[in-house]
Design an enzyme around this catalytic site. Structure first.
Site, PDB file in Angstrom:
ATOM      1  N   THR A 192       0.871  -1.181   0.000  1.00 17.85           N
ATOM      2  CA  THR A 192       0.000   0.000   0.000  1.00 17.85           C
ATOM      3  C   THR A 192       0.903   1.225   0.000  1.00 17.85           C
ATOM      4  OG1 THR A 192      -1.676  -1.160   1.285  1.00 17.85           O
ATOM      5  CG2 THR A 192      -1.810   1.241   1.244  1.00 17.85           C
TER       6      THR A 192
ATOM      7  N   LYS B 118      -7.674   1.894  -3.028  1.00 14.14           N
ATOM      8  CA  LYS B 118      -7.321   1.432  -1.674  1.00 14.14           C
ATOM      9  C   LYS B 118      -7.415   2.588  -0.668  1.00 14.14           C
ATOM     10  CE  LYS B 118      -5.134  -0.984   1.603  1.00 14.14           C
ATOM     11  NZ  LYS B 118      -5.780  -2.018   2.366  1.00 14.14           N
TER      12      LYS B 118
HETATM   13  P1  NAD Z   1       5.450  -6.138   7.500  1.00 10.84           P
HETATM   14  O1  NAD Z   1       6.195  -5.038   8.138  1.00 10.84           O
HETATM   15  O2  NAD Z   1       4.998  -7.318   8.310  1.00 10.84           O
HETATM   16  O3  NAD Z   1       6.328  -6.746   6.271  1.00 10.84           O
HETATM   17  C1  NAD Z   1       7.143  -5.982   5.439  1.00 10.84           C
HETATM   18  C2  NAD Z   1       8.335  -6.870   5.075  1.00 10.84           C
HETATM   19  O4  NAD Z   1       9.123  -6.190   4.092  1.00 10.84           O
HETATM   20  C3  NAD Z   1       9.274  -7.145   6.256  1.00 10.84           C
HETATM   21  O5  NAD Z   1       9.440  -8.549   6.395  1.00 10.84           O
HETATM   22  C4  NAD Z   1      10.568  -6.426   5.883  1.00 10.84           C
HETATM   23  O6  NAD Z   1      11.724  -7.088   6.363  1.00 10.84           O
HETATM   24  C5  NAD Z   1      10.487  -6.474   4.380  1.00 10.84           C
HETATM   25  N1  NAD Z   1      11.300  -5.460   3.706  1.00 10.84           N
HETATM   26  C6  NAD Z   1      11.317  -4.108   3.888  1.00 10.84           C
HETATM   27  N2  NAD Z   1      12.166  -3.514   3.029  1.00 10.84           N
HETATM   28  C7  NAD Z   1      12.699  -4.520   2.266  1.00 10.84           C
HETATM   29  C8  NAD Z   1      13.640  -4.560   1.208  1.00 10.84           C
HETATM   30  N3  NAD Z   1      14.228  -3.457   0.741  1.00 10.84           N
HETATM   31  N4  NAD Z   1      13.938  -5.765   0.678  1.00 10.84           N
HETATM   32  C9  NAD Z   1      13.372  -6.883   1.136  1.00 10.84           C
HETATM   33  N5  NAD Z   1      12.479  -6.923   2.138  1.00 10.84           N
HETATM   34  C10 NAD Z   1      12.143  -5.749   2.699  1.00 10.84           C
HETATM   35  O7  NAD Z   1       4.199  -5.467   6.759  1.00 10.84           O
HETATM   36  P2  NAD Z   1       2.846  -6.173   6.259  1.00 10.84           P
HETATM   37  O8  NAD Z   1       1.851  -6.149   7.350  1.00 10.84           O
HETATM   38  O9  NAD Z   1       3.185  -7.450   5.582  1.00 10.84           O
HETATM   39  O10 NAD Z   1       2.352  -5.083   5.190  1.00 10.84           O
HETATM   40  C11 NAD Z   1       2.951  -4.977   3.903  1.00 10.84           C
HETATM   41  C12 NAD Z   1       2.134  -3.996   3.083  1.00 10.84           C
HETATM   42  O11 NAD Z   1       0.769  -4.448   3.013  1.00 10.84           O
HETATM   43  C13 NAD Z   1       2.072  -2.579   3.680  1.00 10.84           C
HETATM   44  O12 NAD Z   1       2.149  -1.662   2.642  1.00 10.84           O
HETATM   45  C14 NAD Z   1       0.704  -2.546   4.377  1.00 10.84           C
HETATM   46  O13 NAD Z   1       0.177  -1.240   4.451  1.00 10.84           O
HETATM   47  C15 NAD Z   1      -0.112  -3.430   3.464  1.00 10.84           C
HETATM   48  N6  NAD Z   1      -1.279  -4.073   4.089  1.00 10.84           N
HETATM   49  C16 NAD Z   1      -1.178  -4.640   5.319  1.00 10.84           C
HETATM   50  C17 NAD Z   1      -2.294  -5.249   5.890  1.00 10.84           C
HETATM   51  C18 NAD Z   1      -2.228  -5.889   7.263  1.00 10.84           C
HETATM   52  O14 NAD Z   1      -3.287  -6.210   7.825  1.00 10.84           O
HETATM   53  N7  NAD Z   1      -1.029  -6.113   7.813  1.00 10.84           N
HETATM   54  C19 NAD Z   1      -3.517  -5.264   5.202  1.00 10.84           C
HETATM   55  C20 NAD Z   1      -3.582  -4.693   3.923  1.00 10.84           C
HETATM   56  C21 NAD Z   1      -2.448  -4.110   3.374  1.00 10.84           C
END
Ligand code: NAD
Length: 295
Positions: free
Chosen positions: A97, A172
């Site tokens: 997002t 979104k």
């Molecule tokens: P999270 O923080 O659990 O996961 C993000 C992952 O990205 C981490 O494991 C981190 O180590 C990795 N990362 C960051 N930079 C990186 C890079 N340069 N190279 C490789 N890996 C990298 O976050 P999430 O909850 O999985 O959310 C991810 C996206 O989805 C966000 O944009 C969030 O807004 C969106 N989202 C989340 C939810 C929810 O309920 N958690 C729901 C809808 C959308």
């Protein structure tokens, strides 16, 4: 079966990648967290030691990262920009997002190199990611959408073509602004009823089946004890964090500024969630906003 490079194996990306492995695809993964990679290798994925290695020779690349700066860094401005490592015609699906502006900017740089970059943010939370029932809101051309859909079908249930590049992120932001308004409004009404002597379960049922009925009352009641499986009945653990809702409301406010759209309710909801976050509640589920109303 497709060769897929998957970057970002957090709460959402991890289970999404596992569903692709289960469907028989060849998935090579990378994350900054070694533990996240190990979980995927145990599920049958191949590990890579860099993001560039994970995407070499891939037909599709999927990324699920926290915010726009991570996406731009990964593909364009970082030490090993992935656009330097992708074959022309590779289809990149970014499900993070992020702001629509960055999605369009990164997409236009990809297009200059003959690479396809589409935005496909999701709704449905961690539960939806695990169950493979996410909603995808896709910004892409018709042919890019058709190419991505079989993979998105593996990870989701409702796959929407929102419009051209950037449209998925706009949809979104609109959806999550509405969700925030619904959750604050539902919390406000429930709290007022309870402070005037009503039973929260009885009031919830009345409103759910009357003209105030909405998604929060159907499946995500913010009052503890009304729904045993909702985060409210589990000390607001799990679910969708206040921090992420604040981030999404920031994206919605950026969008409203860019278009000059009136968003008085969204602005108020943003202020309420940010104040709640700033009191140390950023890690709680977003339905904990009801606590900010309670005396
Ligand atoms: P999270 O923080 O659990 O996961 C993000 C992952 O990205 C981490 O494991 C981190 O180590 C990795 N990362 C960051 N930079 C990186 C890079 N340069 N190279 C490789 N890996 C990298 O976050 P999430 O909850 O999985 O959310 C991810 C996206 O989805 C966000 O944009 C969030 O807004 C969106 N989202 C989340 C939810 C929810 O309920 N958690 C729901 C809808 C959308």
């Amino acid at each position: 079966m497709a060769n897929i490079g998957f970057i970002g194996l957090g709460n959402m990306g991890g289970p999404m990648a596992i569903n692709l492995v289960k469907a028989g695809h060849h998935v090579t993964v990378f994350d900054l967290s070694a533990a996240a990679i190990t979980t995927l290798v145990n599920a049958g994925a191949k590990s890579a030691s860099t993001a560039a290695q994970a995407v070499t020779g891939a037909d599709f690349v999927i990324s699920m990262l926290p915010a726009g700066k991570h996406v731009e860094g990964l593909y364009v401005t970082g030490e090993q920009p992935l656009f330097d490592h992708l074959d022309a015609d590779t289809l990149v699906i970014d499900s993070s997002t992020i702001d629509a502006k960055t999605a369009k900017h990164v997409g236009s740089i990809a297009a200059e190199r003959g690479i396809h970059f589409i935005d496909a943010p999701v709704s449905g939370g961690v539960g939806g990611a695990v169950a493979g029932t996410l909603s995808f809101m896709v910004g892409a051309s018709e042919s890019q959408f058709d190419r991505a859909k079989p993979l998105l079908d593996v990870m989701g249930k409702n796959i929407f073509h929102a419009g051209i590049q950037g449209s998925g992120q706009i949809a979104k932001a609109c959806n999550n602004m509405l969700l925030a308004i619904l959750m604050t409004g539902t919390s406000e009404a429930l709290n007022m009823g309870v402070e005037n002597g009503l039973d929260p379960k009885v009031l919830s049922e009345i409103m759910r089946l009357s003209s105030g009925g909405n998604w929060a009352l159907e499946v995500y009641n913010p009052y503890p004890g009304v729904m045993p499986n909702a985060p409210a009945s589990n000390d607001y653990q799990g679910g969708f964090q206040v921090d992420l809702m604040s981030k999404d409301l920031g994206l919605a406010m950026d969008l409203s500024e860019q278009s000059g759209s009136a968003t008085p309710m969204g602005t108020k909801a943003r202020d309420l969630f940010n104040a709640h976050r700033d009191k140390g509640n950023g890690g709680l589920d977003f339905s904990s906003i009801i606590c900010s109303y309670q005396k």
